[in-house]
Write a protein that holds these residues in place. Structure first.
Motif, short mmCIF file in Angstrom:
data_model
loop_
_atom_site.label_atom_id
_atom_site.label_comp_id
_atom_site.label_asym_id
_atom_site.label_seq_id
_atom_site.Cartn_x
_atom_site.Cartn_y
_atom_site.Cartn_z
N ARG A 58 67.34 21.79 -114.72
CA ARG A 58 67.55 22.57 -113.49
C ARG A 58 68.21 21.66 -112.47
NH1 ARG A 58 64.96 23.52 -108.51
NH2 ARG A 58 65.32 25.64 -107.72
N LEU A 74 77.84 17.65 -117.14
CA LEU A 74 76.87 18.72 -117.31
C LEU A 74 76.91 19.29 -118.73
CD1 LEU A 74 77.44 20.53 -113.89
CD2 LEU A 74 75.78 18.75 -114.46
N PHE A 89 71.49 26.32 -113.11
CA PHE A 89 72.36 25.64 -112.17
C PHE A 89 72.48 26.51 -110.91
CE2 PHE A 89 74.25 24.04 -116.26
CZ PHE A 89 73.88 22.72 -116.09
N MET A 92 76.39 24.84 -107.58
CA MET A 92 77.04 23.69 -108.20
C MET A 92 78.54 23.97 -108.31
SD MET A 92 74.72 21.36 -109.17
CE MET A 92 75.40 20.53 -110.60
N PHE A 115 72.86 30.96 -113.53
CA PHE A 115 73.82 30.29 -112.65
C PHE A 115 73.81 31.04 -111.32
CE2 PHE A 115 75.17 29.21 -116.87
CZ PHE A 115 75.76 27.96 -116.80
N CYS A 118 77.57 29.51 -108.31
CA CYS A 118 78.41 28.49 -108.95
C CYS A 118 79.83 29.01 -109.16
CB CYS A 118 77.82 28.09 -110.29
SG CYS A 118 76.20 27.32 -110.20
#
Length: 386
Positions: A58, A74, A89, A92, A115, A118
């Motif tokens: 995480r 990543l 995520f 990000m 996500f 992101c």
């Protein structure tokens, strides 16, 4: 402390908060027994190969405090951890390098994928390289795809490995819902229980999304489409929705203007361009109407067009239930609508209209209203949509 080697450490949870910490190399590059990594806003750097055999990964806001992580960093952590169970995520947007060509890695125990906020480049780079056949929660919330040209690549290539998952979750629950709000595209199976999914992608080019969902569901019933209050729904978008046989429910709120609301209502009664013997949304079973931008006469005109057209003689049409929530017609400080009983009776008499009903609280069920018609200088009996 956290820049020192920790070869026996299994779990690390760091929250930066408002502390002014300079960027540092995490755990001195030595943490081979790490299984649970949860980092929020920490200004760390790490070399590829540091994270391996993880079960939980995480990462939140890792690019705001000096972290030099890239998409390759990543992806390396995910690829090296086939036993992942939780992948998340949030906010990000790492440097967009070009990860090397890598094989797709199977993650048999990965059940949670999310996500939040992101970029599409990051989400796409990760998702196109993994498979998660046991996933029960799949979330893409607030994803930004850089331009219209990249959208088909993101939907049809980056998410290719998850199309069957989305269809399987839809079939498991028997329903899912698309919401068109004028700012982006939302498709979800409400997370009341698992399995569930939630996809929200920003953008105003919505037709590729409609085609994407239609391709995934392959005509499977149970899709609901909601036109949200204040949204603008262009004619070309309505045309792309018309042939969707997977759509069995439509919710129509007040759109940006009265004309747009009436155009959206009217399209339900129009024939398909590709098949004039069928109406728009051929398998539509339920229409939920809220707002104040339409009248009972508008609804009557629509159902007459949908069910009485000479083009459709001899064809079997799906019966339609029309529902109006009590109280919805008086929202946003607009005048409450009065339905004249004569028009309501005509709607209910149309062969093909299964039911026209008011739904919701029944405390004031059966209320009648009398209004004065200035044109005819006579009272008009009607049903108030309480």
């Amino acid at each position: 402390y956290f820049h020192m080697p920790a070869p026996h450490l299994q779990t690390i949870v760091l929250r930066a908060g408002e502390m002014g910490i300079g960027a540092f190399d995490l755990l001195g590059g030595s943490a081979k027994h790490l299984r649970h990594v949860d980092l929020d806003g920490t200004p760390i750097r790490w070399k590829t190969g540091l994270f391996a055999q993880l079960k939980v990964l995480r990462l939140v806001s890792m690019s705001r405090n000096g972290s030099e992580s890239t998409t390759t960093h990543l992806l390396d952590a995910v690829q090296a951890s086939p036993c992942l169970e939780h992948l998340e995520f949030a906010f990000m947007n790492p440097a967009a390098d070009h990860p090397p060509s890598l094989p797709v890695v199977m993650h048999p125990g990965l059940r949670f994928i999310a996500f939040y906020g992101c970029g599409g480049r990051l989400a796409g780079a990760i998702l196109r390289h993994i498979r998660a056949p046991s996933c029960t929660t799949f979330c893409l919330n607030g994803i930004t795809v850089s331009d219209e040209q990249n959208l088909p690549i993101f939907l049809n290539e980056d998410l290719q490995n998850f199309k069957e998952l989305l269809r399987r979750i839809h079939l498991h629950n028997g329903l899912s819902e698309i919401t068109l709000d004028g700012e982006g595209f939302q498709w979800k199976k409400p997370p009341r229980d698992v399995p569930a999914f939630y996809v929200y992608i920003y953008g105003d080019h919505l037709i590729p999304f409609i085609s994407w969902v239609e391709h995934i569901l392959q005509g499977d019933p149970g899709l609901s489409i909601r036109f949200e209050f204040g949204a603008s729904i262009p004619q070309e978008l309505l045309e792309s929705i018309k042939p969707m046989r997977c759509t069995t429910r439509l919710e129509l709120e007040d759109l940006r203007s009265v004309d747009e609301s009436l155009r959206a209502l009217k399209f339900i009664g129009e024939p398909l361009r590709t098949d004039p013997s069928s109406p728009s949304l051929p398998c539509l079973q339920e229409l939920l109407l809220t707002g104040t931008n339409w009248t009972a006469q508008n609804v009557l005109d629509m159902v007459r067009s949908r069910f009485n057209s000479s083009l459709w003689e001899g064809t079997i049409r799906t019966p339609l239930t029309i529902s109006v929530p009590r109280g919805a017609l008086a929202t946003y400080r607009r005048l409450q609508q009065i339905f004249d009983l004569t028009t309501l009776a005509k709607i209910r008499e149309i062969d093909g209209v299964e039911c026209f009903q008011f739904v919701g609280s029944g405390e004031l069920d059966g209320s009648l209203a009398i209004t004065w018609d200035e044109e005819t200088s006579a009272p008009v009996w009607g049903w108030r949509g309480l």
